[in-house]
Design a protein around this motif. Sequence first.
Motif, PDB file in Angstrom:
ATOM      1  N   THR A  54       0.859  -1.180   0.000  1.00 17.45           N
ATOM      2  CA  THR A  54       0.000   0.000   0.000  1.00 17.45           C
ATOM      3  C   THR A  54       0.894   1.227   0.000  1.00 17.45           C
ATOM      4  N   PHE A  55       0.653   2.145  -0.930  1.00 15.97           N
ATOM      5  CA  PHE A  55       1.399   3.404  -0.946  1.00 15.97           C
ATOM      6  C   PHE A  55       0.641   4.441  -0.140  1.00 15.97           C
ATOM      7  N   GLN A  56       1.370   5.189   0.667  1.00 20.89           N
ATOM      8  CA  GLN A  56       0.738   6.308   1.367  1.00 20.89           C
ATOM      9  C   GLN A  56       0.900   7.549   0.507  1.00 20.89           C
ATOM     10  N   THR A  57      -0.182   8.134   0.085  1.00 23.83           N
ATOM     11  CA  THR A  57      -0.078   9.358  -0.706  1.00 23.83           C
ATOM     12  C   THR A  57      -0.842  10.466  -0.003  1.00 23.83           C
ATOM     13  N   LYS A  58      -0.700  11.677  -0.538  1.00 28.59           N
ATOM     14  CA  LYS A  58      -1.376  12.822   0.081  1.00 28.59           C
ATOM     15  C   LYS A  58      -2.885  12.645   0.032  1.00 28.59           C
ATOM     16  N   PRO A  98      -4.304   6.376   1.274  1.00 18.98           N
ATOM     17  CA  PRO A  98      -3.571   5.181   0.884  1.00 18.98           C
ATOM     18  C   PRO A  98      -4.014   4.625  -0.473  1.00 18.98           C
ATOM     19  N   VAL A  99      -3.053   4.138  -1.262  1.00 19.46           N
ATOM     20  CA  VAL A  99      -3.345   3.477  -2.534  1.00 19.46           C
ATOM     21  C   VAL A  99      -2.905   2.026  -2.404  1.00 19.46           C
ATOM     22  N   GLU A 100      -3.876   1.133  -2.517  1.00 24.98           N
ATOM     23  CA  GLU A 100      -3.547  -0.279  -2.375  1.00 24.98           C
ATOM     24  C   GLU A 100      -3.147  -0.829  -3.745  1.00 24.98           C
ATOM     25  N   ALA A 101      -1.847  -0.818  -4.027  1.00 30.01           N
ATOM     26  CA  ALA A 101      -1.383  -1.203  -5.368  1.00 30.01           C
ATOM     27  C   ALA A 101      -1.413  -2.717  -5.544  1.00 30.01           C
ATOM     28  N   VAL A 102      -0.973  -3.423  -4.526  1.00 23.43           N
ATOM     29  CA  VAL A 102      -0.981  -4.890  -4.541  1.00 23.43           C
ATOM     30  C   VAL A 102      -1.624  -5.335  -3.241  1.00 23.43           C
ATOM     31  N   ALA A 110      13.687  -2.839 -15.883  1.00 23.13           N
ATOM     32  CA  ALA A 110      12.540  -2.020 -15.497  1.00 23.13           C
ATOM     33  C   ALA A 110      11.752  -1.604 -16.725  1.00 23.13           C
ATOM     34  N   GLN A 111      10.508  -1.260 -16.473  1.00 17.70           N
ATOM     35  CA  GLN A 111       9.615  -0.842 -17.556  1.00 17.70           C
ATOM     36  C   GLN A 111      10.242   0.301 -18.364  1.00 17.70           C
ATOM     37  N   SER A 112      10.931   1.207 -17.667  1.00 18.53           N
ATOM     38  CA  SER A 112      11.486   2.367 -18.363  1.00 18.53           C
ATOM     39  C   SER A 112      13.002   2.294 -18.525  1.00 18.53           C
ATOM     40  N   GLY A 125      -2.073  -8.249 -16.870  1.00 16.71           N
ATOM     41  CA  GLY A 125      -3.057  -7.483 -16.115  1.00 16.71           C
ATOM     42  C   GLY A 125      -3.210  -6.111 -16.720  1.00 16.71           C
ATOM     43  N   PRO A 126      -4.368  -5.499 -16.551  1.00 19.75           N
ATOM     44  CA  PRO A 126      -4.588  -4.172 -17.117  1.00 19.75           C
ATOM     45  C   PRO A 126      -3.664  -3.114 -16.487  1.00 19.75           C
ATOM     46  N   ASN A 127      -3.618  -1.953 -17.076  1.00 16.15           N
ATOM     47  CA  ASN A 127      -2.824  -0.852 -16.512  1.00 16.15           C
ATOM     48  C   ASN A 127      -3.208  -0.624 -15.063  1.00 16.15           C
ATOM     49  N   GLY A 128      -2.195  -0.457 -14.230  1.00 16.05           N
ATOM     50  CA  GLY A 128      -2.468  -0.161 -12.829  1.00 16.05           C
ATOM     51  C   GLY A 128      -2.855  -1.372 -12.002  1.00 16.05           C
ATOM     52  N   ALA A 129      -2.710  -2.585 -12.584  1.00 14.41           N
ATOM     53  CA  ALA A 129      -3.115  -3.790 -11.855  1.00 14.41           C
ATOM     54  C   ALA A 129      -2.165  -4.124 -10.710  1.00 14.41           C
ATOM     55  N   GLY A 130      -0.950  -3.597 -10.789  1.00 20.47           N
ATOM     56  CA  GLY A 130       0.023  -3.878  -9.734  1.00 20.47           C
ATOM     57  C   GLY A 130       1.187  -4.739 -10.199  1.00 20.47           C
ATOM     58  N   LYS A 131       1.391  -4.843 -11.505  1.00 14.67           N
ATOM     59  CA  LYS A 131       2.467  -5.698 -12.019  1.00 14.67           C
ATOM     60  C   LYS A 131       3.849  -5.140 -11.669  1.00 14.67           C
ATOM     61  N   THR A 132       4.055  -3.883 -12.024  1.00 16.68           N
ATOM     62  CA  THR A 132       5.363  -3.284 -11.746  1.00 16.68           C
ATOM     63  C   THR A 132       5.636  -3.266 -10.242  1.00 16.68           C
ATOM     64  N   THR A 133       4.628  -2.946  -9.470  1.00 19.39           N
ATOM     65  CA  THR A 133       4.806  -2.914  -8.018  1.00 19.39           C
ATOM     66  C   THR A 133       5.227  -4.290  -7.501  1.00 19.39           C
ATOM     67  N   THR A 159       3.676  -8.263 -19.901  1.00 16.98           N
ATOM     68  CA  THR A 159       3.475  -7.761 -21.256  1.00 16.98           C
ATOM     69  C   THR A 159       2.016  -7.388 -21.437  1.00 16.98           C
ATOM     70  N   HIS A 160       1.779  -6.462 -22.363  1.00 15.09           N
ATOM     71  CA  HIS A 160       0.405  -6.167 -22.749  1.00 15.09           C
ATOM     72  C   HIS A 160       0.087  -6.808 -24.097  1.00 15.09           C
ATOM     73  N   TYR A 161       1.106  -7.443 -24.713  1.00 12.39           N
ATOM     74  CA  TYR A 161       0.864  -8.099 -26.008  1.00 12.39           C
ATOM     75  C   TYR A 161       0.450  -9.531 -25.737  1.00 12.39           C
ATOM     76  N   ASP A 197      10.077  -6.280 -17.238  1.00 13.15           N
ATOM     77  CA  ASP A 197       8.831  -5.514 -17.162  1.00 13.15           C
ATOM     78  C   ASP A 197       8.568  -4.892 -18.530  1.00 13.15           C
ATOM     79  N   GLU A 198       7.612  -5.434 -19.240  1.00 15.94           N
ATOM     80  CA  GLU A 198       7.268  -4.990 -20.592  1.00 15.94           C
ATOM     81  C   GLU A 198       8.498  -4.846 -21.485  1.00 15.94           C
ATOM     82  N   PRO A 199       9.228  -5.943 -21.658  1.00 17.13           N
ATOM     83  CA  PRO A 199      10.504  -5.840 -22.381  1.00 17.13           C
ATOM     84  C   PRO A 199      10.346  -5.487 -23.850  1.00 17.13           C
TER      85      PRO A 199
HETATM   86  N1  LIG Z   1       5.044   5.334  -5.879  1.00 17.67           N
HETATM   87  C1  LIG Z   1       3.704   5.220  -5.932  1.00 17.67           C
HETATM   88  N2  LIG Z   1       2.937   6.010  -5.154  1.00 17.67           N
HETATM   89  C2  LIG Z   1       1.586   5.924  -5.197  1.00 17.67           C
HETATM   90  N3  LIG Z   1       0.910   5.070  -5.977  1.00 17.67           N
HETATM   91  C3  LIG Z   1       1.611   4.258  -6.780  1.00 17.67           C
HETATM   92  C4  LIG Z   1       3.053   4.292  -6.804  1.00 17.67           C
HETATM   93  N4  LIG Z   1       3.475   3.377  -7.697  1.00 17.67           N
HETATM   94  C5  LIG Z   1       2.373   2.805  -8.213  1.00 17.67           C
HETATM   95  N5  LIG Z   1       1.242   3.324  -7.657  1.00 17.67           N
HETATM   96  C6  LIG Z   1      -0.135   2.927  -7.966  1.00 17.67           C
HETATM   97  O1  LIG Z   1      -0.262   1.544  -7.756  1.00 17.67           O
HETATM   98  C7  LIG Z   1      -1.066   0.955  -8.751  1.00 17.67           C
HETATM   99  C8  LIG Z   1      -0.304  -0.166  -9.450  1.00 17.67           C
HETATM  100  O2  LIG Z   1       0.721   0.380 -10.219  1.00 17.67           O
HETATM  101  P1  LIG Z   1       1.738  -0.504 -11.077  1.00 17.67           P
HETATM  102  O3  LIG Z   1       2.755   0.403 -11.634  1.00 17.67           O
HETATM  103  O4  LIG Z   1       2.207  -1.644 -10.271  1.00 17.67           O
HETATM  104  O5  LIG Z   1       0.763  -1.028 -12.257  1.00 17.67           O
HETATM  105  P2  LIG Z   1       1.114  -1.897 -13.521  1.00 17.67           P
HETATM  106  O6  LIG Z   1       0.313  -3.134 -13.422  1.00 17.67           O
HETATM  107  O7  LIG Z   1       2.571  -2.062 -13.686  1.00 17.67           O
HETATM  108  O8  LIG Z   1       0.519  -0.994 -14.699  1.00 17.67           O
HETATM  109  P3  LIG Z   1       1.051  -0.729 -16.209  1.00 17.67           P
HETATM  110  O9  LIG Z   1       0.526  -1.855 -17.015  1.00 17.67           O
HETATM  111  O10 LIG Z   1       0.364   0.539 -16.584  1.00 17.67           O
HETATM  112  O11 LIG Z   1       2.517  -0.628 -16.173  1.00 17.67           O
HETATM  113  C9  LIG Z   1      -1.503   2.069  -9.674  1.00 17.67           C
HETATM  114  O12 LIG Z   1      -2.777   2.483  -9.266  1.00 17.67           O
HETATM  115  C10 LIG Z   1      -0.477   3.152  -9.413  1.00 17.67           C
HETATM  116  O13 LIG Z   1      -1.035   4.430  -9.620  1.00 17.67           O
END
Ligand SMILES: Nc1ncnc2c1ncn2[C@@H]1O[C@H](COP(=O)(O)OP(=O)(O)OP(=O)(O)O)[C@@H](O)[C@H]1O
Lengths: 249, 260
Positions: free
Chosen positions: B12-16, B19-23, B86-88, B40-48, B196-198, B163-165
């Motif tokens: 869970t990320f703490q933001t202003k 909280p954002v529950e990423a995974v 990394a993705q980037s 998983g779709p964008n924002g699913a929590g893969k990178t996290t 991957t998204h492909y 991550d999305e190579p």
């Molecule tokens: N440093 C952070 N602070 C706050 N929220 C974050 C942070 N990093 C990721 N998130 C949030 O956590 C969620 C999961 O993000 P993540 O990058 O893991 O998604 P993803 O599955 O990799 O998406 P994508 O396919 O777009 O790369 C998203 O809602 C994102 O906005």
Amino acid sequence: MLFHDTALIYGRYLRQSLRSRFALLFGVLMPLLYLLFFGPLLTDLPLGGKGSSWQLLVPGLLLQLGLFGASFAGFTIIIEKGQGVVERMRVTPVSRLALLLGRVLRDATVFVFQAVLLVLAAVVMGLRAPLAGVLIGFVFVALLTASLAALSYALAMRVETPQGFGPTINALTMPSMLLSGLMLPMTLGPAWLDVLSHLMPFRYLVDAVRDAYVGSYATAHMLYGSIVAVALTILAVTVGTRVFRTAGA
Amino acid sequence: MAIISTAGLARTFQTKRGPVEAVSGIDLAVHEGEILGFLGPNGAGKTTTLRMLTTLLAPSGGAATVAGHDLATDPGGVRRACGYVAQSGGVDTQITVREELVTQGRLYRLDRARAAERAEELARDLDLTELLDRKCAALSGGQRRRLDIAMALTHRPKVLFLDEPTTGLDPRSRAGLWDLVRRLRDEHGTTVFLTTHYLDEADALADRLVVVDRGVVVAEGTPAALKLEYGGSADASLQDTFLAITGRGATPADTAPVAV
Ligand SMILES: Nc1ncnc2c1ncn2[C@@H]1O[C@H](COP(=O)(O)OP(=O)(O)OP(=O)(O)O)[C@@H](O)[C@H]1O
Ligand SMILES: [Mg+2]
């Protein structure tokens, strides 16, 4: 391993500095301008204290160089975070502390190089000071540079954007510079300003370096300056280490 | 024996804005030598998830082991065992390909001579030899991606996280990358964990798929098994299967992400 890794990181960033020679010289430009265009104004003024006005001004300019150079050091890490370089290094087994120390030592090295240029220019302008005092001055300001750079990197690891970082640093460095009496001794001013300036750690450093420049080594200023320099270094490295250990969290 | 196993891994990320529950709690087992597609779709929590498994991010809940090393108690062991792209990406654009490769070798504690040698080997394997003395800024997107991967392979990791190579690669570079991934597995027994998204890529490359949505695993199995279970038949497209699982499409990389 810490030594190996620190040397590696130091080398990487020192090469980075050497690639941008322009920035290296640009860093000394501001204090150099003060030296050229502000220094001559002081030569005949009654400033109090021993020695010439140059022995008073040059220590202040050295601290100014360290203060500005080091405070903005964190910018580079914000750029590197954006490029993904920071995370790429952090997945390797490299020592976290080395990632900080290597950079900080680079900054101290760059500072010493710039400081030598500045002092040489000051000698041409008319500075005469004992060599031992000048060397002591370098040690003080190198410690200051290292501490501030460590704090700057720690802050930069925590902020997301350069927009959040720049203004914070500006808001901290400008008053620090003015209140530390870097340009003119605070004792010239009203008592309240003098008192206020004693809340600034840099005040103690500049007093100590000024004593060193007139060859007075066993003074209270020197003692306080040393205590502040060492305490600041310990504090900064502790904070920096903590942030670098947990960064990304 | 699972080479990666996680239990309730959460972040869970703490933001202003609160909280954002990423995974929210991921349970996974990845077998040695497997190519796992993590979808998983964008924002699913893969990178996290990947950042947690590579020690970049401390989990706020749960536990995991990677190559026998516990994430919490032995991060050093995890780092020695895995490589991460990394993705980037992650190269300094102002320095040369060679310097980046050598530095990476040195970060993995190779001595100077070994690191220089390894840089040449990696350049040969990833077709970067001609580019060794170029600045990273002067590489094309695909060349840059190959460099990112070369750097992650420096220490011949047991587990490779990608991550999305292939995002942004032309079809030929993409096919080249698939070959490389298969070769790593076949010749070195490397376990590959890739997002991957492909979906064609996932279909062609992965032995098994794990689909996550909103921070939890919503489906897993071989591509064929998932098609049968969610797509209705073994010849269903993975696209339809994915839609059935997540209730929305995988975001195609060449269009703007749909707001969810
Ligand atoms: N440093 C952070 N602070 C706050 N929220 C974050 C942070 N990093 C990721 N998130 C949030 O956590 C969620 C999961 O993000 P993540 O990058 O893991 O998604 P993803 O599955 O990799 O998406 P994508 O396919 O777009 O790369 C998203 O809602 C994102 O906005
Ligand atoms: Mg992602």
